[in-house]
Design an enzyme around this catalytic site. Sequence first.
Site, PDB file in Angstrom:
ATOM      1  N   HIS A  93       0.835  -1.190   0.000  1.00 27.20           N
ATOM      2  CA  HIS A  93       0.000   0.000   0.000  1.00 27.20           C
ATOM      3  C   HIS A  93       0.881   1.255   0.000  1.00 27.20           C
ATOM      4  CE1 HIS A  93      -3.108  -2.848   0.810  1.00 27.20           C
ATOM      5  NE2 HIS A  93      -2.647  -3.118   2.012  1.00 27.20           N
ATOM      6  N   GLU A 128      -2.569  -0.649   7.823  1.00 30.91           N
ATOM      7  CA  GLU A 128      -3.538  -1.560   8.424  1.00 30.91           C
ATOM      8  C   GLU A 128      -2.884  -2.409   9.502  1.00 30.91           C
ATOM      9  OE1 GLU A 128      -4.725  -3.247   4.676  1.00 30.91           O
ATOM     10  OE2 GLU A 128      -3.377  -4.956   4.895  1.00 30.91           O
ATOM     11  N   ARG A 276      -0.486  -4.627  -6.415  1.00 29.07           N
ATOM     12  CA  ARG A 276      -0.226  -6.071  -6.328  1.00 29.07           C
ATOM     13  C   ARG A 276       1.138  -6.424  -6.903  1.00 29.07           C
ATOM     14  NH1 ARG A 276      -5.614  -5.270  -6.783  1.00 29.07           N
ATOM     15  NH2 ARG A 276      -6.859  -6.360  -5.215  1.00 29.07           N
TER      16      ARG A 276
END
Length: 394
Positions: A93, A128, A276
């Site tokens: 990310h 996260e 990705r």
Amino acid sequence: MQSLHGTVQHYAWGTTDAIPALLGVPADGRPVAEYWLGAHPLSPSMVEGETLEALIHEHPELIGEPSRKTFGDQVPYLLKVLSARHALSLQVHPSRDQAREGYARENEAGIALDAPERTYRDDWPKPEILIALDEFHTLSGFRDPKRTAALFEQLGVADDLASVIGPLTERKGSAALAEVFLDVLSLHGERAKLSELVCAAAMRHKDAGGELGEFARTVLELDEVFPADPGILAALLMNRVVLQPGEAIFVPAGHMHAHLRGTGIEVMANSDNVIRGGLTNKHVDVGELVKVVDFASGDPEITHPEQVADGVERYVTPCREFAVWRITGDGTAVTLPGTGSARVLLVVSGDGELASGEQRLHLGKGGAAFLTATDDAATLTGDAVAFVAAPGLR
């Protein structure tokens, strides 16, 4: 405070039973990968017949002034239950600056937000944290390159892979990992068959002990889902981490990772930005990976909660977008943290009564609630174990 009803995501990698069991609903055989609690525009939760996104739009004061000044009139985080049956894609990310630049660049290029080749869906970062509810397996960051080279040697394939993994011993640190990782992503033709050779070697060592056995079993686990995928070689550059219930791992910007299996609570910034790096049929933007991935190696850091009050433990992260606590009830009233801002609470076991002023709300296992910035004196009483998310501004 109001009862909150989340949304289910049926991704193919999900388990069929864990989230239905948490929510107390029958499993229907479909994979249930995630349960979202928040105001994400793609799948907002429901509050008394309307979406949480709509409620916030109508009454932005419910968020609290500190959060509004920092993030605008939106809930800056999303709380999920994630339950993986098999591996997700290798992914990373962006930072806030990278997200802003990438989002503006793709907008200027006229790439539609829903285009498969789109990388940046918004201009937010997506840090996260994953907190294990059961034994949880994940790949997190990069192993020391010399240790990885030694494992390929023990597997018996170092000579065959010399043209690919040679930099692990010939170059230093992050430069070695970057060269090998990016080379693996470009394998094609006869070179792409190297992953098949590694899988055959892994079969011979799948019962080995220690790190070699874990290395071999990771190959076979990934090959079962992504047969002969060159991304398996990329995954083998990474640390495998096993979390026990209550343990967590934080994923900052630039940190390559891939969850493998298990069920946990995931709290993140409210973003869709995923870049990705293999083990996927979706778009892989190698050029953007080079800019975003942190190829530094190191041992992964497992996070344990810190007690901040009776019945309240905090999982400390550097994030401003979110904070997360675990509440463990013992029958007495536990004052909930995160006052002055919008909070989401999810009960994962037991029962509790949520109270704020004259309001009372019973929550059993799988029950959730949305608490506004004015619910300052909210308490939870009972034997419930719950997680609370709020902006991380304090």
